[in-house]
Design an enzyme around this catalytic site. Sequence first.
Site, mmCIF file in Angstrom:
data_model
loop_
_atom_site.group_PDB
_atom_site.id
_atom_site.type_symbol
_atom_site.label_atom_id
_atom_site.label_comp_id
_atom_site.label_asym_id
_atom_site.label_seq_id
_atom_site.Cartn_x
_atom_site.Cartn_y
_atom_site.Cartn_z
ATOM 1 N N ALA A 251 0.896 -1.156 -0.057
ATOM 2 C CA ALA A 251 -0.001 0.081 -0.001
ATOM 3 C C ALA A 251 0.898 1.099 0.169
ATOM 4 C CB ALA A 251 -0.918 -0.184 1.354
ATOM 5 N N LYS A 252 0.370 2.556 0.052
ATOM 6 C CA LYS A 252 0.998 3.744 -0.046
ATOM 7 C C LYS A 252 2.132 3.707 1.009
ATOM 8 C CE LYS A 252 -1.764 6.830 -2.070
ATOM 9 N NZ LYS A 252 -3.343 7.272 -1.720
#
Length: 329
Positions: A251-252
Amino acid sequence: MSLQAAKISEKTPITRLAPSPTGALHLGNARTFLINWCLARAAGWRVVLRIEDLDTPRVKPGVVEATIETLRWLGLDWDEGPHFQTTDLGPYRRAMRTLADAGRVYPCTLSRNEILASASAPNEGDHEIRYDASLRPADRPGRFDDPEANWRLAVYDGRVRFEDAYRGRVELDIAQSVGDFVVWTKRACPSYQLAVVVDDARQGITEVVRGDDLLDSAGRQMLLYSALNLGEPPRYTHLPLVRGTDGRRLAKRHGDTRIDHYRAAGVPAARLVALLARWCGLEAAGAGGAGDGVRAADLIGRISLDTIPRADITFRPEDDAWLRLGAGR
Ligand code: GLU
């Protein structure tokens, strides 16, 4: 399902690439798409591209085109589509009418906190909290008369068993994990679970290949197949996810791992696909390896469920550095 789709599914297995146009197609999603596509092309399955534009509340302009273009850049193609979900909500409404006529769904106005407070053993799921059967109203409308409410499916017996093509035998109990789950949302559109089932059925999908974060969803989807009398659900293949060094799904927080980010940095598609191939068990060196660069088409017949490592894949800083090293070559 249209007659044409029904005819095709009698003979040819059909799979789908089903990206959500969030603008964040990252290395993990790309690996799953590559595997799905290679399995399909090796076995002669038909490939449908479905853009799951109901899955995100707001799709920014240009993101759909960019998502499709990114898949093409990776070297993937499809035989049908893109199909969009937002073009026509009619099929999902019809499914809701069928469920309501059978007394299987009901509108629900409880807030998240109310559900949490009244559920006996609240289980924090990925997106949803458990909705206990005791919260289910005794009277159900028998009509789908309020599309601006959240509607839930009454889950009586939530036990589901199936043979996943990658994971083997799976047993789930949806009544225990999420309970009566949402099938229609007050945004006046179907939930992901309902939309996927309606689409998989009408597009004649027989093979679903995706990340194993959706394993529990497969159980919900099979319950909907049965509640809607849609016949055999597809065969499911749930693959381990790509994770960061902290063990959490990519994810980010693990930096910018979007395909478009590497592409903009000048990393060639062949290098990116080579990393994905390594993550599918094809080592960089030696016979059958992916080396510095490889085209998706060259992996057909080489990536199979047997080559894919059983464990989750870890995206390491070295992988990022290796990709960048190839920029501009
Ligand atoms: N659109 C979903 C995603 O990108 C995939 C849903 C599915 O494969 O069922 O995560």
